[in-house]
Write a protein that holds these residues in place. Sequence first.
Motif, short mmCIF file in Angstrom:
data_model
loop_
_atom_site.label_atom_id
_atom_site.label_comp_id
_atom_site.label_asym_id
_atom_site.label_seq_id
_atom_site.Cartn_x
_atom_site.Cartn_y
_atom_site.Cartn_z
N SER A 162 8.87 -36.55 -46.08
CA SER A 162 7.90 -35.71 -45.38
C SER A 162 6.97 -36.57 -44.52
CB SER A 162 7.10 -34.92 -46.42
OG SER A 162 5.99 -34.34 -45.81
N ALA A 163 6.50 -37.69 -45.09
CA ALA A 163 5.61 -38.58 -44.33
C ALA A 163 6.36 -39.19 -43.14
CB ALA A 163 5.08 -39.68 -45.25
N LYS A 164 7.65 -39.53 -43.37
CA LYS A 164 8.46 -40.14 -42.31
C LYS A 164 8.75 -39.13 -41.19
CE LYS A 164 12.98 -42.28 -41.68
NZ LYS A 164 14.31 -42.43 -42.27
N LEU A 165 9.01 -37.89 -41.59
CA LEU A 165 9.37 -36.86 -40.61
C LEU A 165 8.23 -36.54 -39.66
CD1 LEU A 165 11.71 -34.83 -39.94
CD2 LEU A 165 10.56 -33.21 -41.44
N ILE A 166 7.00 -36.53 -40.19
CA ILE A 166 5.84 -36.13 -39.38
C ILE A 166 5.27 -37.30 -38.59
CG2 ILE A 166 3.98 -36.55 -41.05
CD1 ILE A 166 4.29 -33.26 -39.18
N ARG A 167 5.79 -38.53 -38.86
CA ARG A 167 5.25 -39.71 -38.16
C ARG A 167 5.43 -39.55 -36.66
NH1 ARG A 167 7.79 -44.60 -40.72
NH2 ARG A 167 6.75 -43.75 -42.54
N GLY A 168 4.33 -39.71 -35.90
CA GLY A 168 4.40 -39.56 -34.45
C GLY A 168 4.23 -38.12 -33.99
N HIS A 169 4.12 -37.16 -34.94
CA HIS A 169 4.01 -35.76 -34.57
C HIS A 169 2.76 -35.09 -35.15
CE1 HIS A 169 8.04 -35.52 -32.80
NE2 HIS A 169 8.35 -36.42 -33.72
N LYS A 170 1.92 -35.91 -35.82
CA LYS A 170 0.73 -35.31 -36.44
C LYS A 170 -0.21 -34.72 -35.38
CE LYS A 170 -0.15 -38.88 -39.41
NZ LYS A 170 1.16 -39.46 -39.75
N MET A 171 -0.34 -35.42 -34.26
CA MET A 171 -1.23 -34.92 -33.19
C MET A 171 -0.68 -33.62 -32.62
SD MET A 171 -4.00 -35.13 -31.69
CE MET A 171 -4.74 -36.65 -32.16
N ARG A 172 0.64 -33.56 -32.48
CA ARG A 172 1.28 -32.33 -31.95
C ARG A 172 1.00 -31.15 -32.89
NH1 ARG A 172 6.64 -30.23 -31.04
NH2 ARG A 172 7.45 -31.40 -32.81
N LEU A 173 1.11 -31.40 -34.19
CA LEU A 173 0.84 -30.34 -35.18
C LEU A 173 -0.64 -29.96 -35.16
CD1 LEU A 173 1.97 -28.55 -37.43
CD2 LEU A 173 1.52 -30.40 -39.05
N PHE A 174 -1.51 -30.98 -35.03
CA PHE A 174 -2.95 -30.72 -34.97
C PHE A 174 -3.30 -29.87 -33.75
CE2 PHE A 174 -7.28 -31.21 -35.88
CZ PHE A 174 -7.97 -31.62 -34.76
N LYS A 175 -2.65 -30.17 -32.61
CA LYS A 175 -2.90 -29.39 -31.38
C LYS A 175 -2.42 -27.95 -31.58
CE LYS A 175 -2.76 -32.98 -27.89
NZ LYS A 175 -1.91 -33.69 -26.91
N LEU A 176 -1.31 -27.79 -32.32
CA LEU A 176 -0.80 -26.44 -32.60
C LEU A 176 -1.83 -25.66 -33.42
CD1 LEU A 176 1.56 -24.39 -32.48
CD2 LEU A 176 2.43 -25.43 -34.59
N TYR A 177 -2.39 -26.32 -34.44
CA TYR A 177 -3.41 -25.65 -35.27
C TYR A 177 -4.65 -25.32 -34.43
CZ TYR A 177 -0.89 -26.92 -39.59
OH TYR A 177 0.05 -27.05 -40.58
N LEU A 178 -5.03 -26.26 -33.56
CA LEU A 178 -6.22 -26.05 -32.71
C LEU A 178 -6.05 -24.84 -31.79
CD1 LEU A 178 -7.66 -29.43 -31.34
CD2 LEU A 178 -8.79 -27.75 -32.77
N SER A 179 -4.79 -24.61 -31.36
CA SER A 179 -4.55 -23.51 -30.42
C SER A 179 -4.81 -22.15 -31.06
CB SER A 179 -3.11 -23.57 -29.90
OG SER A 179 -2.19 -23.30 -30.93
N PHE A 180 -4.91 -22.13 -32.40
CA PHE A 180 -5.19 -20.87 -33.09
C PHE A 180 -6.68 -20.67 -33.33
CE2 PHE A 180 -1.11 -19.15 -33.91
CZ PHE A 180 -0.24 -20.22 -34.03
N LEU A 181 -7.51 -21.63 -32.91
CA LEU A 181 -8.95 -21.54 -33.16
C LEU A 181 -9.60 -20.28 -32.56
CD1 LEU A 181 -10.45 -23.58 -34.87
CD2 LEU A 181 -11.41 -24.56 -32.81
N PRO A 182 -9.26 -19.89 -31.32
CA PRO A 182 -9.86 -18.65 -30.79
C PRO A 182 -9.52 -17.44 -31.64
CG PRO A 182 -8.86 -19.90 -29.02
CD PRO A 182 -8.44 -20.55 -30.30
#
Lengths: 119, 239
Positions: free
Chosen positions: B182-202
């Motif tokens: 799981s840690a290996k899979l998300i490496r390099g993609h944490k920011m992409r996932l964070f941006k996805l979560y941020l897009s739901f803020l409104p």
Amino acid sequence: MRLSPGDNLSRTAMSLAVLSVFSLFVFPVVLPYIFGSVSLIMAILSRGRQERLSRRGRSAAIISTVSIILNTALIISTVVYFIKVMHDPQLQEQLSQVLYKTYGITYDELMSQLGIMPK
Amino acid sequence: MISFKDSRALRADARESLLGHLTTTVTALLLYMFSTSVLAEMVNGLDSGSVLLSLALSVMVFFVVNTCGYMLRIGLAYIFMRLAFRQGARLGDLFCAFRKNSNTAVTLSGFMALLELFCMLPLIFSLSVLSAQGRSAYSVLLAVLFAAGFAAAFYVRLRYAMLAYLHLDFPDLTPRQLIRGSAKLIRGHKMRLFKLYLSFLPLQLLTVLSLGIAGLWVSSYTQAATAAFYKDLMANRAF
């Protein structure tokens, strides 16, 4: 003709949007927010993978947004009015007359019942 | 050339997967929220006079509630993953972690609960040590500890966001392999996932306005988008 899931969802969104506007006049403050918010998210979800909302979905989104804005304006204006009343004896007198005619209590009696001492 | 989908495309996939299945997902989320709040309330009433016992109880309660909560989150991941891969989902799938492969599920849930406990431990310790009367004097410290603990717990959730999906996709792997994977899979993609979560803020504002009711639909959307993120990740990289 069987409706697609997106059409069903946009119809539900529209119904909730209309309910939201109706509740502005019947039970403002809480219900318009609830119906409006759920209608808006349902309208967004009804889009599926399409580029744009369907006509019904767009209408539901607009009506629910307007309802939320109007409800917010209503709350703000009520709060501003009550702050003005608390600092203006003339307004207090006017409000007292209206309250007495409608509910049989004066402004001072209402404030003491609410635990807010009048100035 | 490998290209991963952006937030907009992932949200479109999420909306498409939810069409026709919102009743199931909203009901599952309602059941999840009800179960976790009942769990928290059942042990909330425990009280003791001693600071040490109070601290031990708080830690135990946090661990147990979070472990059970994570097992239910595995069930939620199962529902949304099935929808993302165009398979049907049922309400009973929420409790799949308690039925299939439950030993691994319990180990992974305990691991996640332990990590989040370490993040919140300074705050739990301070709340136990400070009496109710003394807390107002340390309100700034408690606020800082809460913010730091929340940020650390959020990072942990981001790092192991794909753990539940991997457990469901690869049931034969050991917990250690799943955690590392799981840690290996998300490496390099944490920011992409964070941006996805941020897009739901409104949309989260709608949740606040509606006293949490619209949150059921917003959470369905967010969970479906996370499942679409996993699907996109697996389609483009080897695990």
